[in-house]
Design an enzyme around this catalytic site. Structure first.
Site, PDB file in Angstrom:
ATOM      1  N   CYS A 105      20.764  24.567  -4.552  1.00  0.00           N
ATOM      2  CA  CYS A 105      19.522  23.875  -4.212  1.00  0.00           C
ATOM      3  C   CYS A 105      19.923  22.725  -3.304  1.00  0.00           C
ATOM      4  O   CYS A 105      20.512  21.744  -3.764  1.00  0.00           O
ATOM      5  CB  CYS A 105      18.798  23.357  -5.453  1.00  0.00           C
ATOM      6  SG  CYS A 105      17.298  22.431  -5.037  1.00  0.00           S
ATOM      7  N   CYS A 108      17.596  19.201  -4.079  1.00  0.00           N
ATOM      8  CA  CYS A 108      17.704  18.453  -5.346  1.00  0.00           C
ATOM      9  C   CYS A 108      18.520  19.270  -6.334  1.00  0.00           C
ATOM     10  O   CYS A 108      19.716  19.405  -6.171  1.00  0.00           O
ATOM     11  CB  CYS A 108      16.326  18.104  -5.885  1.00  0.00           C
ATOM     12  SG  CYS A 108      15.192  19.502  -5.980  1.00  0.00           S
ATOM     13  N   SER A 109      17.877  19.829  -7.369  1.00  0.00           N
ATOM     14  CA  SER A 109      18.622  20.627  -8.337  1.00  0.00           C
ATOM     15  C   SER A 109      17.715  21.673  -8.983  1.00  0.00           C
ATOM     16  O   SER A 109      17.752  21.874 -10.191  1.00  0.00           O
ATOM     17  CB  SER A 109      19.253  19.731  -9.405  1.00  0.00           C
ATOM     18  OG  SER A 109      18.251  18.974 -10.072  1.00  0.00           O
ATOM     19  N   CYS A 110      16.881  22.332  -8.185  1.00  0.00           N
ATOM     20  CA  CYS A 110      16.008  23.380  -8.720  1.00  0.00           C
ATOM     21  C   CYS A 110      16.871  24.465  -9.353  1.00  0.00           C
ATOM     22  O   CYS A 110      17.834  24.937  -8.736  1.00  0.00           O
ATOM     23  CB  CYS A 110      15.139  23.960  -7.610  1.00  0.00           C
ATOM     24  SG  CYS A 110      13.983  22.739  -6.930  1.00  0.00           S
TER      25      CYS A 110
END
Length: 201
Positions: A105, A108-110
């Protein structure tokens, strides 16, 4: 692990806020840091990845499920009871002899919590998020995964709208194995693409 609040300049704003909140709640006696650690560990290493491993094992075992997973991963995964936040829109990508898939990702941190639990720290780190796109082969080698030079690496950028599950290749010598036994070969990293399934013992 220390739960004291430190004003560490190297912490990103979200981590600093979480640490401050945890410190306040601990001092007020509202949470037990050890209990929080157990919960986080459960989601990082047990509950979530076991769900994803069950999905992969079923795909390895049942051609009809494999086709469903390719066509509509969200519905196929939900049929096994794995639904919820961060897993509403899923796509399964399948490793082959020609192609290895890697998920990142970049913004961000999906991450698909319903099948993989909480994302590992490195998945959220800026170096992984940038280098996985620029130098995926080098990143994989740092994870201990050296792929043949002629194998293509396809990088998938996870977003809030769509999250990915890598279906690793089934290890040789597992013909006739039960889904439960097959699931034991599936690792979290193999479902992100930074690893492969364990070899059959």
């Amino acid at each position: 692990m220390s739960h004291d609040h430190h004003h560490d300049n190297e912490l990103d704003p979200m981590t600093a806020r979480v640490r401050a909140l945890e410190t306040i709640l601990t001092r007020k006696g509202l949470i037990d840091p050890a209990a929080i650690d157990v919960i986080v560990d459960t989601y990082e290493t047990k509950v979530g990845p076991r769900n994803g491993a069950a999905v992969v094992a079923k795909a390895w075992s049942e051609p009809d499920f494999t086709e469903w997973l390719k066509r509509d991963a969200t519905a196929a995964i939900a049929s096994l009871g794995f639904t919820g936040r961060q897993g509403e829109h899923m796509q399964a990508v399948f490793n082959t002899d020609e192609t290895h898939n890697l998920v990142v990702c970049t913004l961000c941190s999906c991450y698909p919590w319903s099948v993989l639990g909480l994302p590992p720290v490195w998945y959220k780190a800026p170096p992984y998020r940038s280098r996985a796109v620029i130098d995926p082969r080098g990143v994989l080698e740092e994870f201990g995964l050296s792929l043949p030079k002629d194998k293509k690496i396809r990088v998938w950028d996870s977003t809030a709208e769509l999250r990915y599950l890598v279906v690793p290749q089934r290890p040789a010598g597992t013909e006739g194995w039960s889904e439960e036994r097959l699931a034991d070969l599936v690792t979290r990293d193999s479902m992100i693409g930074t690893g492969v399934a364990r070899e059959a013992a």
